[in-house]
Design an enzyme around this catalytic site. Structure first.
Site, PDB file in Angstrom:
ATOM      1  N   HIS A 105      18.815  12.251  59.259  1.00 31.06           N
ATOM      2  CA  HIS A 105      17.972  12.364  59.254  1.00 31.06           C
ATOM      3  C   HIS A 105      16.972  11.315  60.001  1.00 31.06           C
ATOM      4  O   HIS A 105      16.209  10.627  58.826  1.00 31.06           O
ATOM      5  CB  HIS A 105      17.193  13.774  57.379  1.00 31.06           C
ATOM      6  CG  HIS A 105      16.323  14.284  58.410  1.00 31.06           C
ATOM      7  ND1 HIS A 105      15.928  15.794  57.989  1.00 31.06           N
ATOM      8  CD2 HIS A 105      15.323  14.305  58.791  1.00 31.06           C
ATOM      9  CE1 HIS A 105      15.039  16.400  57.705  1.00 31.06           C
ATOM     10  NE2 HIS A 105      14.710  15.277  58.811  1.00 31.06           N
ATOM     11  N   LEU A 106      16.263  11.705  61.168  1.00 32.13           N
ATOM     12  CA  LEU A 106      14.421  10.571  61.932  1.00 32.13           C
ATOM     13  C   LEU A 106      14.095  10.671  60.587  1.00 32.13           C
ATOM     14  O   LEU A 106      13.175  11.731  60.135  1.00 32.13           O
ATOM     15  CB  LEU A 106      14.585  11.398  62.869  1.00 32.13           C
ATOM     16  CG  LEU A 106      13.743  10.711  63.995  1.00 32.13           C
ATOM     17  CD1 LEU A 106      14.367   9.139  63.929  1.00 32.13           C
ATOM     18  CD2 LEU A 106      13.275  11.721  64.532  1.00 32.13           C
ATOM     19  N   HIS A 107      13.567   9.852  60.722  1.00 30.97           N
ATOM     20  CA  HIS A 107      12.351   9.585  59.927  1.00 30.97           C
ATOM     21  C   HIS A 107      11.504   7.503  60.033  1.00 30.97           C
ATOM     22  O   HIS A 107      11.937   6.862  61.176  1.00 30.97           O
ATOM     23  CB  HIS A 107      12.282   8.835  58.249  1.00 30.97           C
ATOM     24  CG  HIS A 107      13.673   8.423  58.353  1.00 30.97           C
ATOM     25  ND1 HIS A 107      14.918   8.408  58.059  1.00 30.97           N
ATOM     26  CD2 HIS A 107      13.744   6.850  57.255  1.00 30.97           C
ATOM     27  CE1 HIS A 107      15.947   7.204  58.061  1.00 30.97           C
ATOM     28  NE2 HIS A 107      14.401   7.107  57.085  1.00 30.97           N
ATOM     29  N   GLN A 108      10.328   7.660  60.165  1.00 36.30           N
ATOM     30  CA  GLN A 108       9.318   6.359  60.434  1.00 36.30           C
ATOM     31  C   GLN A 108       8.910   5.891  59.843  1.00 36.30           C
ATOM     32  O   GLN A 108       7.882   6.294  58.493  1.00 36.30           O
ATOM     33  CB  GLN A 108       8.083   7.160  61.946  1.00 36.30           C
ATOM     34  CG  GLN A 108       7.798   5.972  62.502  1.00 36.30           C
ATOM     35  CD  GLN A 108       6.948   5.799  63.909  1.00 36.30           C
ATOM     36  OE1 GLN A 108       7.966   5.544  64.344  1.00 36.30           O
ATOM     37  NE2 GLN A 108       5.820   6.350  63.222  1.00 36.30           N
TER      38      GLN A 108
END
Length: 181
Positions: A139-142
């Protein structure tokens, strides 16, 4: 609660170190976190967080396609994550609408951190894929990590331990008060 105690000795010879005990980190160290192939839903912490109330989920702001959450295992106080609601692993998987809100929320997160904690700088970035260092690669996260002069010391480098001076909920409340749309 973490506790500092005097160094023990080995074979009667003190080693000169003090110990900062952080047993709550063992779940993370032992791998009690999603793997790269974790599916959407309750197996993914970034899919599960928006289903909780904001306090329990550590959510600072909810947008239309993305949200901002405190990192449960922060590098520094105020370490935020910008996440899409949709379960996608890569930045290139975002729609144009998600990409725009992802960037906008990153800017708002920086502004809120400046107002709430007055950092001297920021580290901003994302690790895509487990081999690139992503703890939750599915799950993409910055990451938006506030930095201060002298915030790095021997503990993380030598002891694999980060001392944090504020509780997550206290930090969340300060950011909520500083958040402006």
């Amino acid at each position: 609660m973490a506790e500092v105690e005097d160094a023990g000795d080995f074979a009667g010879v003190p080693d000169g170190f003090q110990r900062l005990w952080t047993p709550h980190r063992m779940a993370y160290i032992l791998g009690d976190r999603p793997s790269e192939d974790a599916g959407a839903g309750t197996d993914c912490p970034f899919c599960a967080a928006p289903d909780k109330d904001d306090g329990e989920g550590l959510i600072v702001h909810r947008g239309t396609t993305c949200y901002v959450v405190l990192n449960l295992f922060p590098y520094n106080p105020g370490h935020l994550l910008v996440c899409p609601y949709r379960h996608v692993p890569l930045y290139t998987d975002l729609t144009p609408e998600e990409t725009a809100e992802f960037a906008e929320l990153t800017q708002h997160a920086i502004g809120a951190l400046r107002r709430a904690t007055e950092p001297g700088g920021f580290n901003i970035g994302m690790n895509q894929g487990e081999v690139a260092g992503a703890g939750v690669a599915a799950h993409l996260h910055q990451h938006v990590v506030p930095r201060w002069a002298g915030d790095m010391n021997f503990l993380p480098v030598i002891g694999q331990t980060k001392a944090l001076p504020t509780l997550l909920e206290d930090t969340r409340q300060a950011l909520l008060a500083a958040w402006t749309p």
